[in-house]
Design an enzyme around this catalytic site. Structure first.
Site, PDB file in Angstrom:
ATOM      1  N   ARG A 295       0.808  -1.216   0.000  1.00  0.00           N
ATOM      2  CA  ARG A 295       0.000   0.000   0.000  1.00  0.00           C
ATOM      3  C   ARG A 295       0.841   1.266   0.000  1.00  0.00           C
ATOM      4  O   ARG A 295       0.586   2.189  -0.770  1.00  0.00           O
ATOM      5  CB  ARG A 295      -0.926   0.004   1.238  1.00  0.00           C
ATOM      6  CG  ARG A 295      -2.174  -0.835   1.098  1.00  0.00           C
ATOM      7  CD  ARG A 295      -2.597  -1.413   2.431  1.00  0.00           C
ATOM      8  NE  ARG A 295      -1.555  -2.270   2.965  1.00  0.00           N
ATOM      9  CZ  ARG A 295      -1.398  -3.542   2.583  1.00  0.00           C
ATOM     10  NH1 ARG A 295      -2.221  -4.071   1.733  1.00  0.00           N
ATOM     11  NH2 ARG A 295      -0.411  -4.269   3.060  1.00  0.00           N
TER      12      ARG A 295
ATOM     13  N   LYS B 276      25.672  -5.423  -3.195  1.00  0.00           N
ATOM     14  CA  LYS B 276      27.099  -5.453  -3.503  1.00  0.00           C
ATOM     15  C   LYS B 276      27.929  -4.779  -2.412  1.00  0.00           C
ATOM     16  O   LYS B 276      29.145  -4.688  -2.523  1.00  0.00           O
ATOM     17  CB  LYS B 276      27.368  -4.759  -4.839  1.00  0.00           C
ATOM     18  CG  LYS B 276      26.604  -5.348  -6.014  1.00  0.00           C
ATOM     19  CD  LYS B 276      26.831  -4.514  -7.279  1.00  0.00           C
ATOM     20  CE  LYS B 276      26.007  -5.039  -8.439  1.00  0.00           C
ATOM     21  NZ  LYS B 276      26.189  -4.203  -9.663  1.00  0.00           N
TER      22      LYS B 276
ATOM     23  N   ARG C 201      11.695   3.574   2.506  1.00  0.00           N
ATOM     24  CA  ARG C 201      11.369   2.686   3.629  1.00  0.00           C
ATOM     25  C   ARG C 201      12.609   1.856   3.927  1.00  0.00           C
ATOM     26  O   ARG C 201      13.248   1.327   3.020  1.00  0.00           O
ATOM     27  CB  ARG C 201      10.209   1.755   3.296  1.00  0.00           C
ATOM     28  CG  ARG C 201      10.017   0.648   4.341  1.00  0.00           C
ATOM     29  CD  ARG C 201       8.732  -0.115   4.162  1.00  0.00           C
ATOM     30  NE  ARG C 201       7.598   0.706   4.587  1.00  0.00           N
ATOM     31  CZ  ARG C 201       6.356   0.226   4.724  1.00  0.00           C
ATOM     32  NH1 ARG C 201       6.110  -1.037   4.470  1.00  0.00           N
ATOM     33  NH2 ARG C 201       5.377   1.024   5.107  1.00  0.00           N
TER      34      ARG C 201
END
Length: 305
Positions: free
Chosen positions: A50, A79, A100
């Protein structure tokens, strides 16, 4: 206007009301080409449906373009690239970064290194300000006010960043809280202290009965977050401890509305979905309008009525 939105704590009452009022303009008309020529980067180091899709839709409906990743395995972090280097690189390509991250404090750190605005889309169990703002928008739209409401919060109060942020977001509006959680998921001491320091009334219980929610204006359900547990036995013990069903809504107030940040697992039975008191799907829809408003806030874009 704020350059970054990292925590609801940084917003004063006028900031909150300005963002909510602007969101109402987008609810009336979400398609406004206010980000023409701009690029928004969504950097999601932790899974999301969402939040990521609503932010990306917000950019698109504002006329902008989206770059980024929804799986860190597809980024150079696999990496060994540092978060700082990732942010500095992406800021060359984007006008705003929506991030986030699984680490608490990552969003605040991002504001220290990024030359473009940062919007925190959730950092660990810490903060989720855009969710809080859409919660406040939903509460105000269903109750007609944010003032003097009784809010019952149920479930994972220990790890629930939506819970922590909403407590802080309501600090200007004289709420009364009831916190319902098993001992393992009790609200952390720092947030009980926060309530005390800001004179926010609250009570705690481990019981989830019709009597507990009979006087509620808002019933805020949360899932027990499996991903926050290191002890799976503890998770199994508490995961289904509270389940709301339609029968429990008998005798509740007419204005009661049920919120949930989603995703739902078992904590709200599907028979509740047909109740006029179920607000969680519309709550998710409100995320689009709030996130459009947030993007305009950090980019300094004026919105005409």
């Amino acid at each position: 206007m704020m350059k970054h939105i990292v925590s609801i704590e940084q917003c004063d009452e006028q900031d909150i009301l300005r963002i909510l009022d602007r969101a109402a303009l987008f609810e009336a008309n979400p398609n406004r080409h206010l980000m023409d020529g701009m690029v928004g980067a969504t950097l999601f180091f932790e899974p999301s449906t969402r939040t990521r899709l609503s932010f990306e839709t917000a950019v698109n409906r504002l006329g902008g373009r989206v770059i980024g990743f929804s799986d860190p395995k597809s980024s150079s972090s696999t990496k060994g690239e540092s978060l700082k280097d990732t942010l500095l690189i992406v800021s060359n390509y984007a006008d705003v970064i929506i991030m986030r991250h699984y680490l608490e404090g990552a969003a605040l750190y991002a504001t220290e290194v990024s030359p473009v605005p940062i919007v925190n889309a959730g950092d660990g169990a810490n903060q989720h300000p855009s969710q809080t703002l859409l919660d406040l928008y939903t509460i105000r739209s269903t109750q007609g006010t944010l003032k003097d409401l009784h809010i019952v919060m149920v479930g994972d109060l220990r790890f629930g960043r939506t819970i922590h942020s909403l407590i802080e977001g309501m600090r200007f509006f004289s709420p009364r809280f009831t916190f319902v959680a098993p001992p393992e998921l009790r609200l952390p001491e720092e947030y009980r202290q926060y309530c005390d320091e800001h004179h926010l009334r609250y009570e705690e219980t481990s019981l989830f009965t019709p009597e507990v929610i009979a006087d509620a204006d808002i019933l805020y359900m949360t899932r027990v977050q499996r991903e926050r547990f290191t002890d799976m036995e503890e998770y199994e013990r508490v995961k289904d401890v509270y389940i709301l069903n339609k029968e429990m809504l008998q005798g509740t107030k007419d204005n009661l509305r049920i919120l949930h940040p989603l995703p739902r697992v078992n904590e709200i039975a599907t028979d509740v979905d047909s109740s006029p008191k179920a607000e969680y799907f519309r709550q998710a829809q409100n995320g689009l309008y709030i996130r459009q408003s947030i993007l305009c806030e950090v980019l300094g874009i004026d919105v005409d009525k």
